[in-house]
Write a protein that holds these residues in place. Structure first.
Motif, PDB file in Angstrom:
ATOM      1  N   LYS A 150       0.824  -1.203   0.000  1.00  0.00           N
ATOM      2  CA  LYS A 150       0.000   0.000   0.000  1.00  0.00           C
ATOM      3  C   LYS A 150       0.860   1.255   0.000  1.00  0.00           C
ATOM      4  O   LYS A 150       0.585   2.220  -0.737  1.00  0.00           O
ATOM      5  CB  LYS A 150      -0.927  -0.015   1.220  1.00  0.00           C
ATOM      6  CG  LYS A 150      -1.885   1.171   1.282  1.00  0.00           C
ATOM      7  CD  LYS A 150      -2.800   1.056   2.487  1.00  0.00           C
ATOM      8  CE  LYS A 150      -3.751   2.248   2.555  1.00  0.00           C
ATOM      9  NZ  LYS A 150      -4.657   2.169   3.718  1.00  0.00           N
ATOM     10  N   ALA A 151       1.919   1.272   0.827  1.00  0.00           N
ATOM     11  CA  ALA A 151       2.810   2.426   0.867  1.00  0.00           C
ATOM     12  C   ALA A 151       3.520   2.616  -0.475  1.00  0.00           C
ATOM     13  O   ALA A 151       3.691   3.739  -0.960  1.00  0.00           O
ATOM     14  CB  ALA A 151       3.843   2.259   1.990  1.00  0.00           C
ATOM     15  N   LEU A 152       3.954   1.516  -1.100  1.00  0.00           N
ATOM     16  CA  LEU A 152       4.613   1.610  -2.399  1.00  0.00           C
ATOM     17  C   LEU A 152       3.671   2.156  -3.454  1.00  0.00           C
ATOM     18  O   LEU A 152       4.062   2.986  -4.287  1.00  0.00           O
ATOM     19  CB  LEU A 152       5.130   0.235  -2.809  1.00  0.00           C
ATOM     20  CG  LEU A 152       5.829   0.138  -4.174  1.00  0.00           C
ATOM     21  CD1 LEU A 152       7.054   1.039  -4.202  1.00  0.00           C
ATOM     22  CD2 LEU A 152       6.207  -1.298  -4.474  1.00  0.00           C
TER      23      LEU A 152
ATOM     24  N   LEU B 128       4.236   5.617  -5.591  1.00  0.00           N
ATOM     25  CA  LEU B 128       4.245   5.641  -7.050  1.00  0.00           C
ATOM     26  C   LEU B 128       3.265   6.670  -7.588  1.00  0.00           C
ATOM     27  O   LEU B 128       3.566   7.402  -8.536  1.00  0.00           O
ATOM     28  CB  LEU B 128       3.916   4.249  -7.585  1.00  0.00           C
ATOM     29  CG  LEU B 128       5.013   3.186  -7.422  1.00  0.00           C
ATOM     30  CD1 LEU B 128       4.504   1.834  -7.910  1.00  0.00           C
ATOM     31  CD2 LEU B 128       6.267   3.577  -8.186  1.00  0.00           C
ATOM     32  N   HIS B 129       2.070   6.745  -6.975  1.00  0.00           N
ATOM     33  CA  HIS B 129       1.097   7.743  -7.409  1.00  0.00           C
ATOM     34  C   HIS B 129       1.613   9.164  -7.161  1.00  0.00           C
ATOM     35  O   HIS B 129       1.453  10.054  -8.006  1.00  0.00           O
ATOM     36  CB  HIS B 129      -0.228   7.526  -6.678  1.00  0.00           C
ATOM     37  CG  HIS B 129      -1.052   6.418  -7.241  1.00  0.00           C
ATOM     38  ND1 HIS B 129      -1.649   6.488  -8.478  1.00  0.00           N
ATOM     39  CD2 HIS B 129      -1.353   5.188  -6.753  1.00  0.00           C
ATOM     40  CE1 HIS B 129      -2.303   5.370  -8.727  1.00  0.00           C
ATOM     41  NE2 HIS B 129      -2.130   4.550  -7.701  1.00  0.00           N
ATOM     42  N   ALA B 130       2.233   9.388  -5.981  1.00  0.00           N
ATOM     43  CA  ALA B 130       2.768  10.719  -5.678  1.00  0.00           C
ATOM     44  C   ALA B 130       3.891  11.099  -6.629  1.00  0.00           C
ATOM     45  O   ALA B 130       3.973  12.240  -7.110  1.00  0.00           O
ATOM     46  CB  ALA B 130       3.251  10.767  -4.228  1.00  0.00           C
ATOM     47  N   ALA B 131       4.784  10.138  -6.918  1.00  0.00           N
ATOM     48  CA  ALA B 131       5.891  10.427  -7.830  1.00  0.00           C
ATOM     49  C   ALA B 131       5.381  10.735  -9.225  1.00  0.00           C
ATOM     50  O   ALA B 131       5.886  11.632  -9.907  1.00  0.00           O
ATOM     51  CB  ALA B 131       6.857   9.240  -7.858  1.00  0.00           C
ATOM     52  N   THR B 132       4.364  10.029  -9.670  1.00  0.00           N
ATOM     53  CA  THR B 132       3.812  10.288 -10.990  1.00  0.00           C
ATOM     54  C   THR B 132       3.176  11.665 -11.056  1.00  0.00           C
ATOM     55  O   THR B 132       3.341  12.401 -12.040  1.00  0.00           O
ATOM     56  CB  THR B 132       2.770   9.213 -11.328  1.00  0.00           C
ATOM     57  OG1 THR B 132       3.385   7.924 -11.241  1.00  0.00           O
ATOM     58  CG2 THR B 132       2.221   9.413 -12.733  1.00  0.00           C
ATOM     59  N   ALA B 133       2.445  12.059 -10.002  1.00  0.00           N
ATOM     60  CA  ALA B 133       1.817  13.383  -9.986  1.00  0.00           C
ATOM     61  C   ALA B 133       2.857  14.491  -9.957  1.00  0.00           C
ATOM     62  O   ALA B 133       2.734  15.500 -10.659  1.00  0.00           O
ATOM     63  CB  ALA B 133       0.882  13.493  -8.786  1.00  0.00           C
ATOM     64  N   ASN B 134       3.923  14.318  -9.157  1.00  0.00           N
ATOM     65  CA  ASN B 134       4.974  15.334  -9.094  1.00  0.00           C
ATOM     66  C   ASN B 134       5.695  15.470 -10.423  1.00  0.00           C
ATOM     67  O   ASN B 134       6.040  16.569 -10.857  1.00  0.00           O
ATOM     68  CB  ASN B 134       5.962  14.991  -7.991  1.00  0.00           C
ATOM     69  CG  ASN B 134       5.348  15.107  -6.604  1.00  0.00           C
ATOM     70  OD1 ASN B 134       4.362  15.823  -6.419  1.00  0.00           O
ATOM     71  ND2 ASN B 134       5.921  14.395  -5.635  1.00  0.00           N
ATOM     72  N   ALA B 135       5.957  14.357 -11.073  1.00  0.00           N
ATOM     73  CA  ALA B 135       6.648  14.418 -12.359  1.00  0.00           C
ATOM     74  C   ALA B 135       5.798  15.132 -13.402  1.00  0.00           C
ATOM     75  O   ALA B 135       6.304  15.916 -14.214  1.00  0.00           O
ATOM     76  CB  ALA B 135       6.996  13.009 -12.833  1.00  0.00           C
ATOM     77  N   ALA B 136       4.490  14.894 -13.384  1.00  0.00           N
ATOM     78  CA  ALA B 136       3.613  15.574 -14.334  1.00  0.00           C
ATOM     79  C   ALA B 136       3.557  17.068 -14.070  1.00  0.00           C
ATOM     80  O   ALA B 136       3.589  17.882 -15.006  1.00  0.00           O
ATOM     81  CB  ALA B 136       2.204  14.968 -14.264  1.00  0.00           C
TER      82      ALA B 136
END
Length: 376
Positions: free
Chosen positions: A304-306, A310-318
């Motif tokens: 769940k933490a992973l 992953l969702h946070a990293a994808t949003a930040n990259a966008a």
């Protein structure tokens, strides 16, 4: 383009063999049909008196249905149940489960019919075909009772609510009623009972499972010692103590005969170690002191933490990509090759101000940089 139906390989083979053999059986019956004879196919179905020379029928007979009603139910059950179990267990373990629950109930039913023939000397017992997917269907219900024991199924808009472990006995009751009609034979009742007992025994004591990656358990893990999968849990509350007492005596006899091996204290303690209400599996052969339930909980939290990271990293990259995008290029006007005209040349006494380029992107004179591309 129509959507592609994703069916795992073992389930796909199961459905194909079921359809081919059932259609072949129907074609043979159609060609040999007469009003005063009972048609048996000893090389496709298991007929105790005739099929000993066709040993493969102990397996093939499970995937033969004799009418369109039972064939439709079998296809529906094998399609949905097979997809779920094969993805949960892997194709190899699912194939072993199918093999056990096809072969063993047929052998037990065959022996029962031979026993009744020896008692009554009636050839009706030995000429009754043993066929159908009934042992597989009830074995799927038992497997679901192990995987989701606390799941409740609501029927008729909430009028009836039943937990999954109640369905095997309801299925046996339905088969018993249909055996009183021409739709099913007396072999169907025995196949349902034997399928229920064999599938529970295999899952309880013998089915291999994957080891925990977070613990030092060995790879030879088998069975399920959890209390939610005890044999008495399939029965209603009033008769549960009586069934538990009988099953305990039968289990002791099987242990004395070295057919079953009792669970260790570590297995039972691991089965009770789930503090979050989820069903945890405890297996024979686990290393002493290991807590499988805790390992399952830690793995679920880590996944769940992973997923959140992953969702946070994808949003930040966008967002970063959107903020760092280069502005649209503005092409400055190309000066004339002949230079300014006489009317536009600066006069000697004029007070025209020359603006130096600034950090805001302004050019000499009145030329402005507008990032929106609007002309002034």
């Amino acid at each position: 383009m129509p959507p592609r139906i994703n069916i795992p390989p073992v389930t796909r083979i199961l459905l194909i063999v079921l359809l081919v053999q059932s259609l072949l059986s129907a074609a043979i019956r159609y060609r040999q049909w007469t009003a005063n004879s009972q048609i048996v196919i000893p090389y496709l179905n298991l007929v105790p008196q005739l099929s000993l020379v066709y040993p493969w029928t102990f397996l093939t007979t499970t995937l033969v249905e004799s009418n369109i009603f039972t064939l439709s139910i079998a296809c529906f059950t094998l399609y949905h149940g097979g997809r779920y179990l094969e993805r949960a267990w892997s194709g190899r373990e699912f194939a072993k489960f199918l093999l056990v629950n096809s072969l063993v109930p047929n052998l037990l039913c065959f022996g029962t019919f031979i026993f009744f023939f020896a008692l009554t000397r009636s050839e009706t017992w030995t000429l009754t075909p043993i066929a159908g997917t009934i042992p597989l269907q009830i074995s799927f219900l038992v497997a679901f009772s192990q995987l989701v024991p606390a799941h409740t199924v609501t029927l008729f808009r909430g009028l009836i609510s039943l937990r999954v472990p109640r369905f095997p006995l309801l299925y046996i009751g339905l088969v018993t009623l249909l055996c009183l009609t021409p739709m099913l034979t007396s072999a169907s009742f025995l196949l349902a009972v034997y399928g229920f007992v064999v599938s529970w025994t295999y899952l309880r004591f013998y089915k291999a499972v994957f080891p925990d990656l977070d613990t030092s358990q060995t790879s030879n893990l088998r069975g399920d010692a959890s209390e939610t999968f005890a044999f008495a849990e399939f029965f209603p509350g009033p008769v549960r103590p009586f069934v538990a007492g009988i099953s305990e005596q039968v289990f002791n006899v099987l242990v004395a005969m070295r057919i079953c091996v009792p669970f260790s204290a570590a297995d039972v303690s691991a089965a009770r170690g789930d503090h979050h209400g989820h069903h945890s599996f405890s297996h024979r052969g686990a290393a002493p002191g290991s807590a499988r339930a805790e390992a399952e909980r830690r793995r679920a939290l880590a996944l769940k933490a992973l997923d959140q990271r992953l969702h946070a990293a994808t949003a930040n990259a966008a967002a970063r990509a959107a903020s760092n995008a280069p502005p649209p290029a503005v092409v400055p006007p190309i000066p004339s090759a002949t230079g300014p005209t006489v009317q536009n040349q600066p006069q000697a006494g004029s007070q025209q101000t020359m603006k130096a380029p600034s950090s805001t992107g302004e050019m000499l004179g009145e030329t402005h940089y507008n990032p929106d591309g609007d002309s002034r």
